[in-house]
Scaffold this motif. Sequence first.
Motif, short mmCIF file in Angstrom:
data_model
loop_
_atom_site.label_atom_id
_atom_site.label_comp_id
_atom_site.label_asym_id
_atom_site.label_seq_id
_atom_site.Cartn_x
_atom_site.Cartn_y
_atom_site.Cartn_z
N ALA A 223 138.78 114.18 -51.97
CA ALA A 223 138.38 113.78 -53.65
C ALA A 223 138.27 112.50 -53.66
O ALA A 223 137.20 111.84 -54.37
N PRO B 296 136.91 115.72 -57.46
CA PRO B 296 137.23 117.02 -56.62
C PRO B 296 136.19 117.48 -55.72
O PRO B 296 134.87 117.59 -56.38
N VAL B 297 136.13 117.84 -54.59
CA VAL B 297 135.36 118.52 -53.90
C VAL B 297 136.17 119.70 -53.32
O VAL B 297 137.31 119.50 -52.86
N SER C 150 140.70 122.81 -53.79
CA SER C 150 140.38 121.40 -54.32
C SER C 150 141.17 121.17 -55.43
O SER C 150 142.09 121.77 -55.59
N ARG D 83 140.32 118.11 -61.83
CA ARG D 83 139.76 116.83 -62.40
C ARG D 83 141.35 116.08 -62.86
O ARG D 83 141.14 114.77 -62.76
N TYR E 132 143.04 114.60 -60.05
CA TYR E 132 142.37 113.57 -59.65
C TYR E 132 142.30 112.36 -60.43
O TYR E 132 142.65 111.37 -59.93
#
Length: 129
Positions: free
Chosen positions: A20, A26-27, A42, A45, A48
């Motif tokens: 990420a 985020p991925v 993942s 948000r 992250y």
Amino acid sequence: RPGVRVWGVETQGAQAMSEALKAGGPVPVALTSIVSTLSAPSVSRLTYDHVAELVTEVLVVPDRDAVRGSLDLADHAKVWAEPAAGCLLPAARQVLERVGEGARLGLVVCGGNATTADMMAWTDHFSLR
């Protein structure tokens, strides 16, 4: 404490946060690590955003090193910890290489999601006996 720096650690195959950070958000990631408690498919948000702002770096270590770290914690600290905590030791060695031997490190050791059978199987798998 403005002088405190924070590093994160993940294992190869459980790299949701480091991926990420590389992507800028985020991925989804494929989970292949034995350290299933360390990562999700993942990151959120919110998580992250906090890590991107507050964490110096997220280090990535191989599963083998995480298992070796768990064995070292058991042998030297008399602490039974799963590889999610065992990965702290190889990561701490990487941090010391970056900041110098005189640094004071604090490790947050948690987790007990590995059985004796799990540890024995991983020890055999990675030829750590």
